[in-house]
Scaffold this motif. Structure first.
Motif, PDB file in Angstrom:
ATOM      1  N   GLU A 137       0.861  -1.186   0.000  1.00 29.22           N
ATOM      2  CA  GLU A 137       0.000   0.000   0.000  1.00 29.22           C
ATOM      3  C   GLU A 137       0.894   1.231   0.000  1.00 29.22           C
ATOM      4  O   GLU A 137       1.830   1.324   0.781  1.00 29.22           O
ATOM      5  N   SER A 138       0.617   2.168  -0.885  1.00 29.89           N
ATOM      6  CA  SER A 138       1.454   3.356  -0.964  1.00 29.89           C
ATOM      7  C   SER A 138       1.106   4.355   0.133  1.00 29.89           C
ATOM      8  O   SER A 138       0.009   4.314   0.710  1.00 29.89           O
ATOM      9  N   LEU A 139       2.026   5.255   0.405  1.00 28.62           N
ATOM     10  CA  LEU A 139       1.797   6.325   1.378  1.00 28.62           C
ATOM     11  C   LEU A 139       0.592   7.160   0.974  1.00 28.62           C
ATOM     12  O   LEU A 139      -0.222   7.556   1.822  1.00 28.62           O
ATOM     13  N   PHE A 140       0.434   7.406  -0.311  1.00 31.26           N
ATOM     14  CA  PHE A 140      -0.623   8.297  -0.774  1.00 31.26           C
ATOM     15  C   PHE A 140      -2.001   7.648  -0.624  1.00 31.26           C
ATOM     16  O   PHE A 140      -2.988   8.340  -0.358  1.00 31.26           O
ATOM     17  N   GLU A 141      -2.057   6.334  -0.745  1.00 29.96           N
ATOM     18  CA  GLU A 141      -3.308   5.634  -0.444  1.00 29.96           C
ATOM     19  C   GLU A 141      -3.645   5.784   1.026  1.00 29.96           C
ATOM     20  O   GLU A 141      -4.816   5.988   1.396  1.00 29.96           O
ATOM     21  N   GLN A 142      -2.623   5.704   1.893  1.00 33.17           N
ATOM     22  CA  GLN A 142      -2.854   5.881   3.328  1.00 33.17           C
ATOM     23  C   GLN A 142      -3.309   7.297   3.646  1.00 33.17           C
ATOM     24  O   GLN A 142      -4.087   7.525   4.577  1.00 33.17           O
ATOM     25  N   MET A 143      -2.827   8.262   2.875  1.00 32.18           N
ATOM     26  CA  MET A 143      -3.183   9.661   3.099  1.00 32.18           C
ATOM     27  C   MET A 143      -4.522  10.024   2.469  1.00 32.18           C
ATOM     28  O   MET A 143      -5.061  11.097   2.732  1.00 32.18           O
ATOM     29  N   GLY A 144      -5.040   9.155   1.617  1.00 31.28           N
ATOM     30  CA  GLY A 144      -6.300   9.449   0.946  1.00 31.28           C
ATOM     31  C   GLY A 144      -6.149  10.416  -0.205  1.00 31.28           C
ATOM     32  O   GLY A 144      -7.076  11.179  -0.506  1.00 31.28           O
ATOM     33  N   THR A 145      -4.984  10.383  -0.871  1.00 24.95           N
ATOM     34  CA  THR A 145      -4.758  11.261  -2.015  1.00 24.95           C
ATOM     35  C   THR A 145      -3.948  10.495  -3.050  1.00 24.95           C
ATOM     36  O   THR A 145      -3.800   9.279  -2.966  1.00 24.95           O
ATOM     37  N   THR A 146      -3.460  11.187  -4.060  1.00 21.84           N
ATOM     38  CA  THR A 146      -2.602  10.584  -5.076  1.00 21.84           C
ATOM     39  C   THR A 146      -1.272  11.318  -5.099  1.00 21.84           C
ATOM     40  O   THR A 146      -1.176  12.474  -4.648  1.00 21.84           O
ATOM     41  N   TYR A 147      -0.257  10.661  -5.636  1.00 20.07           N
ATOM     42  CA  TYR A 147       1.045  11.310  -5.743  1.00 20.07           C
ATOM     43  C   TYR A 147       0.959  12.553  -6.617  1.00 20.07           C
ATOM     44  O   TYR A 147       1.544  13.590  -6.312  1.00 20.07           O
ATOM     45  N   GLU A 148       0.185  12.472  -7.683  1.00 21.87           N
ATOM     46  CA  GLU A 148       0.041  13.621  -8.573  1.00 21.87           C
ATOM     47  C   GLU A 148      -0.548  14.815  -7.828  1.00 21.87           C
ATOM     48  O   GLU A 148      -0.048  15.939  -7.917  1.00 21.87           O
ATOM     49  N   SER A 149      -1.611  14.578  -7.058  1.00 24.29           N
ATOM     50  CA  SER A 149      -2.242  15.667  -6.302  1.00 24.29           C
ATOM     51  C   SER A 149      -1.307  16.190  -5.219  1.00 24.29           C
ATOM     52  O   SER A 149      -1.209  17.405  -5.000  1.00 24.29           O
ATOM     53  N   PHE A 150      -0.620  15.281  -4.525  1.00 25.48           N
ATOM     54  CA  PHE A 150       0.301  15.681  -3.469  1.00 25.48           C
ATOM     55  C   PHE A 150       1.423  16.536  -4.037  1.00 25.48           C
ATOM     56  O   PHE A 150       1.786  17.565  -3.455  1.00 25.48           O
ATOM     57  N   SER A 151       1.970  16.147  -5.178  1.00 24.11           N
ATOM     58  CA  SER A 151       3.088  16.878  -5.765  1.00 24.11           C
ATOM     59  C   SER A 151       2.690  18.297  -6.160  1.00 24.11           C
ATOM     60  O   SER A 151       3.505  19.222  -6.098  1.00 24.11           O
ATOM     61  N   LYS A 152       1.434  18.467  -6.557  1.00 21.76           N
ATOM     62  CA  LYS A 152       0.970  19.788  -6.998  1.00 21.76           C
ATOM     63  C   LYS A 152       0.490  20.655  -5.843  1.00 21.76           C
ATOM     64  O   LYS A 152       0.214  21.843  -6.040  1.00 21.76           O
ATOM     65  N   ALA A 153       0.390  20.079  -4.648  1.00 25.33           N
ATOM     66  CA  ALA A 153      -0.088  20.829  -3.484  1.00 25.33           C
ATOM     67  C   ALA A 153       0.972  21.810  -3.004  1.00 25.33           C
ATOM     68  O   ALA A 153       2.173  21.651  -3.274  1.00 25.33           O
ATOM     69  N   SER A 154       0.538  22.840  -2.284  1.00 29.30           N
ATOM     70  CA  SER A 154       1.487  23.780  -1.689  1.00 29.30           C
ATOM     71  C   SER A 154       2.239  23.090  -0.561  1.00 29.30           C
ATOM     72  O   SER A 154       1.803  22.043  -0.056  1.00 29.30           O
ATOM     73  N   ASP A 155       3.362  23.670  -0.166  1.00 31.09           N
ATOM     74  CA  ASP A 155       4.125  23.079   0.934  1.00 31.09           C
ATOM     75  C   ASP A 155       3.289  23.005   2.204  1.00 31.09           C
ATOM     76  O   ASP A 155       3.369  22.034   2.963  1.00 31.09           O
ATOM     77  N   GLU A 156       2.476  24.018   2.445  1.00 28.55           N
ATOM     78  CA  GLU A 156       1.621  24.009   3.630  1.00 28.55           C
ATOM     79  C   GLU A 156       0.604  22.876   3.564  1.00 28.55           C
ATOM     80  O   GLU A 156       0.352  22.189   4.560  1.00 28.55           O
ATOM     81  N   GLN A 157       0.026  22.655   2.389  1.00 29.34           N
ATOM     82  CA  GLN A 157      -0.932  21.565   2.234  1.00 29.34           C
ATOM     83  C   GLN A 157      -0.254  20.212   2.394  1.00 29.34           C
ATOM     84  O   GLN A 157      -0.822  19.283   2.985  1.00 29.34           O
ATOM     85  N   LYS A 158       0.973  20.092   1.889  1.00 24.92           N
ATOM     86  CA  LYS A 158       1.707  18.837   2.050  1.00 24.92           C
ATOM     87  C   LYS A 158       1.939  18.532   3.521  1.00 24.92           C
ATOM     88  O   LYS A 158       1.801  17.387   3.962  1.00 24.92           O
ATOM     89  N   MET A 159       2.283  19.565   4.299  1.00 21.05           N
ATOM     90  CA  MET A 159       2.533  19.347   5.716  1.00 21.05           C
ATOM     91  C   MET A 159       1.260  18.964   6.457  1.00 21.05           C
ATOM     92  O   MET A 159       1.299  18.239   7.450  1.00 21.05           O
ATOM     93  N   THR A 160       0.111  19.435   5.987  1.00 20.80           N
ATOM     94  CA  THR A 160      -1.153  19.028   6.588  1.00 20.80           C
ATOM     95  C   THR A 160      -1.357  17.529   6.405  1.00 20.80           C
ATOM     96  O   THR A 160      -1.752  16.817   7.344  1.00 20.80           O
ATOM     97  N   TYR A 161      -1.076  17.038   5.214  1.00 13.64           N
ATOM     98  CA  TYR A 161      -1.149  15.589   4.960  1.00 13.64           C
ATOM     99  C   TYR A 161      -0.181  14.825   5.853  1.00 13.64           C
ATOM    100  O   TYR A 161      -0.523  13.798   6.447  1.00 13.64           O
ATOM    101  N   VAL A 162       1.060  15.338   5.941  1.00 12.11           N
ATOM    102  CA  VAL A 162       2.101  14.634   6.694  1.00 12.11           C
ATOM    103  C   VAL A 162       1.763  14.589   8.176  1.00 12.11           C
ATOM    104  O   VAL A 162       1.928  13.560   8.840  1.00 12.11           O
TER     105      VAL A 162
END
Length: 332
Positions: A137-162
């Motif tokens: 299972e990928s990290l992005f599946e665990q986060m409920g998103t996709t790598y493509e969406s995560f990569s395009k997110a702002s740094d602040e949004q990425k930290m919210t996921y993390v």
């Protein structure tokens, strides 16, 4: 070139590298391995840059496709990868693949889609992905998103996921380390940790108040072994202050003397009463994220003292904090 065609190329590269291992033996260094990947690609007619920027991501760019190369001499398919912020990402690359050379144990090379192989984010310094070729299972599946969406997110949004991901992994009694970008050092641990006993009295009072407001469980009975764990953890991870003796915070005689200088009675009650004004300041000024972290929810500033008293009343056994502390709370 479409995805199927590129994946066929990657598969062929991996087969040739495995054949090299069978004939010539293991690769001995990451540079040797990465050069071998480039050489095989070049032999297949692809134009390869042999001198990319040392920190560019991915390692090899081929138009809209890219290859990140990982290598280990250990017997593991797991490795630290790039920063989650991808500050040096080649923006022309849309599809990233991972070629991993494992030279420990039975040497082998495998490939996979990068987003399928990312399984964790390590947060000890700059948050970095970890990859594993055997991931279910990928990290992005665990986060409920996709790598493509995560990569395009702002740094602040990425930290919210993390932060949400890291919070789910906490064990009882553990707290999140503050996870910030390198440019945002307000919440990171200073390199030089200070000792609580060496601070001046004003700073001690401030820190005691902050720890007290965030950690109402300090009012638990004296024999509760975990009553000060969160308070001490807060001081260290958020303020960079080490308190070797937790009792020094609230129940030492020096912080809980009666007004006439005598000792005895409920030291903790008197210690908290003495810093009520500082606790009010802490309740009004500490970030929402801290209350979400320590209380499990964001509470409006005007409700924080009442909420603290409600929680403290549940933790205390031989006294009722709301009957003796913040008695003027309703008149604020």
């Amino acid at each position: 070139m479409n995805i199927d065609e590129f994946e066929a190329i990657v598969s062929e590269v991996v087969e040739r590298l495995n054949q090299t291992i069978r004939i010539s033996g293991k690769f001995t260094s990451s540079k040797q391995f990465e050069d071998a990947v480039r050489n095989v690609l070049a032999s297949m007619g692809l134009t390869i840059n042999y001198e990319p920027h040392p920190h560019v991501f991915p390692d090899i760019s081929l138009g809209e496709f890219g290859i990140e190369v990982k290598f280990t001499t250990n017997d593991t398919w797991r490795s630290i990868a790039n920063s989650i912020f991808e500050g040096m990402r080649d923006l022309s690359v849309e599809h990233i693949y991972l070629i991993f050379g494992k030279m420990g144990g039975e040497a082998e090379v495998r490939w996979g889609k990068y987003d399928d192989c990312v399984i964790h984010v390590r947060t000890s310094h700059v948050p970095r992905f970890e990859v594993e070729m055997t991931a279910e299972e990928s990290l992005f599946e665990q986060m409920g998103t996709t790598y493509e969406s995560f990569s395009k997110a702002s740094d602040e949004q990425k930290m919210t996921y993390v932060r949400a991901y890291a919070r789910k992994r906490l064990k009882p009694g553990e707290r999140l380390w503050w996870l910030e970008e390198e440019e945002e050092q307000e919440h990171s641990l200073p390199l030089q940790v200070r000792i609580y006993m060496n601070l001046d009295q004003n700073e001690k009072r401030q820190l005691r108040a902050e720890a007290a407001i965030l950690c109402p469980q300090i009012v638990k009975p004296s024999r509760a072994k975990d009553k000060y764990s969160d308070a001490v953890s807060y001081m260290l991870t958020y303020r960079g202050v080490l308190c070797p003796q937790a009792r020094d915070l609230f129940t030492a005689g020096s912080v809980a003397l009666r007004t006439d200088g005598s000792r005895g009675g409920n030291y903790l009650q008197r210690a908290l009463a003495d810093i009520e004004s500082e606790m009010r300041i802490a309740a009004a000024t500490l970030e929402d994220s801290l209350f979400e972290e320590y209380w499990g929810r964001i509470v409006p500033i005007e409700e924080r003292i009442s909420m603290w008293l409600a929680m403290a009343d549940k933790y205390a056994k031989d006294w009722i904090p709301s009957e003796v502390l913040f008695l003027d709370k309703l008149s604020d």
